[in-house]
Design a protein around this motif. Structure first.
Motif, PDB file in Angstrom:
ATOM      1  N   GLN A 117      -6.510  -1.316  -1.945  1.00 59.47           N
ATOM      2  CA  GLN A 117      -5.236  -0.913  -2.530  1.00 59.47           C
ATOM      3  C   GLN A 117      -5.437   0.067  -3.683  1.00 59.47           C
ATOM      4  O   GLN A 117      -4.753   1.097  -3.780  1.00 59.47           O
ATOM      5  CB  GLN A 117      -4.483  -2.154  -3.023  1.00 59.47           C
ATOM      6  CG  GLN A 117      -3.150  -1.830  -3.678  1.00 59.47           C
ATOM      7  CD  GLN A 117      -2.484  -3.060  -4.268  1.00 59.47           C
ATOM      8  OE1 GLN A 117      -2.894  -4.185  -4.016  1.00 59.47           O
ATOM      9  NE2 GLN A 117      -1.457  -2.849  -5.057  1.00 59.47           N
TER      10      GLN A 117
ATOM     11  N   ASP B 184      -1.071   2.290   7.058  1.00 63.77           N
ATOM     12  CA  ASP B 184      -1.475   3.401   6.203  1.00 63.77           C
ATOM     13  C   ASP B 184      -2.422   4.304   6.976  1.00 63.77           C
ATOM     14  O   ASP B 184      -3.537   3.910   7.323  1.00 63.77           O
ATOM     15  CB  ASP B 184      -2.160   2.846   4.951  1.00 63.77           C
ATOM     16  CG  ASP B 184      -2.429   3.909   3.892  1.00 63.77           C
ATOM     17  OD1 ASP B 184      -2.519   5.095   4.260  1.00 63.77           O
ATOM     18  OD2 ASP B 184      -2.558   3.545   2.714  1.00 63.77           O
TER      19      ASP B 184
ATOM     20  N   LYS C  90      -9.273   8.227   0.783  1.00 62.09           N
ATOM     21  CA  LYS C  90      -9.211   7.656   2.116  1.00 62.09           C
ATOM     22  C   LYS C  90     -10.191   6.492   2.163  1.00 62.09           C
ATOM     23  O   LYS C  90     -11.201   6.490   1.461  1.00 62.09           O
ATOM     24  CB  LYS C  90      -9.579   8.693   3.174  1.00 62.09           C
ATOM     25  CG  LYS C  90      -8.572   9.833   3.301  1.00 62.09           C
ATOM     26  CD  LYS C  90      -9.004  10.804   4.393  1.00 62.09           C
ATOM     27  CE  LYS C  90      -7.993  11.945   4.520  1.00 62.09           C
ATOM     28  NZ  LYS C  90      -8.410  12.935   5.555  1.00 62.09           N
TER      29      LYS C  90
ATOM     30  N   GLY D 259      -4.163   6.545   5.936  1.00 61.17           N
ATOM     31  CA  GLY D 259      -5.350   6.829   5.151  1.00 61.17           C
ATOM     32  C   GLY D 259      -6.401   5.736   5.213  1.00 61.17           C
ATOM     33  O   GLY D 259      -7.450   5.858   4.575  1.00 61.17           O
ATOM     34  N   ILE D 260      -6.130   4.670   5.961  1.00 61.15           N
ATOM     35  CA  ILE D 260      -7.084   3.572   6.119  1.00 61.15           C
ATOM     36  C   ILE D 260      -7.540   3.508   7.562  1.00 61.15           C
ATOM     37  O   ILE D 260      -6.715   3.389   8.477  1.00 61.15           O
ATOM     38  CB  ILE D 260      -6.462   2.218   5.723  1.00 61.15           C
ATOM     39  CG1 ILE D 260      -6.017   2.229   4.263  1.00 61.15           C
ATOM     40  CG2 ILE D 260      -7.456   1.087   5.956  1.00 61.15           C
ATOM     41  CD1 ILE D 260      -5.291   0.951   3.837  1.00 61.15           C
TER      42      ILE D 260
ATOM     43  N   LEU E 267       0.575   9.640  -2.522  1.00 59.26           N
ATOM     44  CA  LEU E 267      -0.682   9.475  -3.232  1.00 59.26           C
ATOM     45  C   LEU E 267      -1.011  10.674  -4.098  1.00 59.26           C
ATOM     46  O   LEU E 267      -0.711  11.805  -3.739  1.00 59.26           O
ATOM     47  CB  LEU E 267      -1.814   9.253  -2.224  1.00 59.26           C
ATOM     48  CG  LEU E 267      -1.702   7.947  -1.432  1.00 59.26           C
ATOM     49  CD1 LEU E 267      -2.783   7.902  -0.366  1.00 59.26           C
ATOM     50  CD2 LEU E 267      -1.814   6.748  -2.344  1.00 59.26           C
TER      51      LEU E 267
ATOM     52  N   ALA F 230       0.566   7.951   2.429  1.00 55.58           N
ATOM     53  CA  ALA F 230      -0.233   9.110   2.036  1.00 55.58           C
ATOM     54  C   ALA F 230       0.578  10.152   1.288  1.00 55.58           C
ATOM     55  O   ALA F 230       0.071  10.812   0.374  1.00 55.58           O
ATOM     56  CB  ALA F 230      -0.872   9.731   3.285  1.00 55.58           C
TER      57      ALA F 230
ATOM     58  N   ARG G   3      -6.525   3.559  -2.445  1.00 57.75           N
ATOM     59  CA  ARG G   3      -5.421   4.330  -1.870  1.00 57.75           C
ATOM     60  C   ARG G   3      -4.488   4.832  -2.967  1.00 57.75           C
ATOM     61  O   ARG G   3      -3.999   5.961  -2.919  1.00 57.75           O
ATOM     62  CB  ARG G   3      -4.651   3.485  -0.858  1.00 57.75           C
ATOM     63  CG  ARG G   3      -5.432   3.176   0.403  1.00 57.75           C
ATOM     64  CD  ARG G   3      -5.853   4.451   1.150  1.00 57.75           C
ATOM     65  NE  ARG G   3      -4.696   5.111   1.723  1.00 57.75           N
ATOM     66  CZ  ARG G   3      -4.504   6.425   1.712  1.00 57.75           C
ATOM     67  NH1 ARG G   3      -5.353   7.232   1.111  1.00 57.75           N
ATOM     68  NH2 ARG G   3      -3.426   6.947   2.266  1.00 57.75           N
TER      69      ARG G   3
ATOM     70  N   LEU H 115       0.823  -1.194   0.000  1.00 61.59           N
ATOM     71  CA  LEU H 115       0.000   0.000   0.000  1.00 61.59           C
ATOM     72  C   LEU H 115       0.861   1.249   0.000  1.00 61.59           C
ATOM     73  O   LEU H 115       1.897   1.306   0.645  1.00 61.59           O
ATOM     74  CB  LEU H 115      -0.908  -0.003   1.238  1.00 61.59           C
ATOM     75  CG  LEU H 115      -1.892  -1.165   1.294  1.00 61.59           C
ATOM     76  CD1 LEU H 115      -2.561  -1.228   2.655  1.00 61.59           C
ATOM     77  CD2 LEU H 115      -2.945  -1.001   0.211  1.00 61.59           C
TER      78      LEU H 115
END
Length: 332
Positions: free
Chosen positions: A113, A140, A121, A142-143, A86, A83, A116, A80
């Protein structure tokens, strides 16, 4: 027991029932034992997460987890992206957070996956928190891992969805009791649709299956339909859930894939798209199977493309098919 597509050697997406009834954010700290025993359940994505990304330890609270253990967890998650690597969301600025039901399933984890990688998010709805942690979700920031069981009460699902503007449902029954199929594939999806409406969700993407409507379009005697439906009438229950979603008033996309394969698209073939009730897993069809990686890409793309609104898309793949530009995936 998995539902095995007769036109493929792979199982359809599945989600076993859980004993969890609560639905709450889960601490992101990842026990070393689960990382150490994690197995890589999908092919690695091209971009690897950097274990020493700025602020990574502070964001996840991992503390003294060693580099080798960290790398094992990231590999289990399909590598993954952190952030800070991304992309910015440009295509769908109104959707920034997506709830994924069935996040630890073979297809659901790929959806997480892909989301992201696209900059969204994710609220990862799971029955088994430890499994989600072993897949690397906790690394992560963001998860958000949230406990969610589509067979439970509506309020717990509403809490799991939280502030997400979109829902992707990648659940499916797995077990030995065919009498319980309806609890996930029909009632569970209906519960999730109702929870999404209650939370003011704008978009709902449902992973279904080819042949759900086979009986109504002259394919009642199709051997693929008969074999798949042996497990508690699973296709009939999926069809009932599809119909409920279509009548819900939500912006929806229903994706019906052929036989799901865990190999990458480079081995299974290029994407082929078609309108609803046009592919039946027959030898005469342009393709019969599809990579889970490709399915995940299509589910995420449904959030981004206006042409995907309020439609049913059937998808398979073939090694001989030409590459289809993403902007044409929903033009059927």
């Amino acid at each position: 027991m998995h539902v095995i597509a007769p036109f493929s050697s792979a199982a359809t997406p599945c989600l076993r029932r859980s004993g969890h009834s609560a639905c709450k954010p889960v601490p992101v700290g990842l026990p070393r034992t689960h990382l150490a025993t994690a197995r890589c359940t999908q092919h690695a994505a091209p971009s690897a997460a950097a274990p020493d990304a700025p602020g990574a330890a502070a964001a996840t609270g991992l503390g003294a987890v060693d580099r080798r253990t960290l790398l094992l967890g990231l590999l289990a998650a399909g590598q993954l992206l952190p952030a800070w690597q991304l992309p910015a969301l440009a295509d769908t600025p109104e959707i920034t957070t997506v709830f994924v039901a069935g996040s630890t399933g073979n297809t659901g984890r790929r959806v997480v996956q892909q989301l992201r990688a696209a900059g969204y998010k994710v609220r990862a709805g799971v029955r088994d928190v430890r499994k989600a942690q072993s897949l690397g979700f906790a690394f992560d920031a963001g998860i958000s891992i949230v406990e969610a069981d589509v067979t439970k009460d509506l309020k717990s699902l509403e809490a799991a969805i939280g502030d997400a503007q979109a829902v992707i449902c990648a659940t499916g029954f797995s077990g030995v009791n065919p009498l319980k199929v309806a609890s996930v594939d029909e009632k569970g999806t209906i519960n999730l649709v109702n929870a999404a409406k209650a939370r003011g969700v704008s978009t709902f993407v449902l992973l279904s299956s080819l042949l759900t409507n086979a009986a109504a379009v002259g394919q009642k005697n199709n051997p693929n339909y008969k074999i798949l439906n042996l497990l508690g009438g699973v296709l009939d229950h999926k069809l009932a859930a599809e119909r409920y979603l279509r009548a819900s008033g939500l912006r929806y996309t229903i994706v019906r894939p052929g036989g799901l394969r865990s190999e990458p698209a480079s081995e299974v073939g290029q994407l082929i798209v078609s309108k609803e009730d046009s592919l039946f897993g027959l030898d005469s069809d342009p393709g019969r199977a599809i990579s889970r990686d490709t399915v995940a890409e299509v589910l995420v793309a449904a959030l981004q493309q206006p042409a995907a609104a309020n439609m049913v898309l059937e998808i398979v793949s073939s090694p001989s098919a030409p590459q289809l530009p993403k902007e044409k995936w929903f033009n059927v």
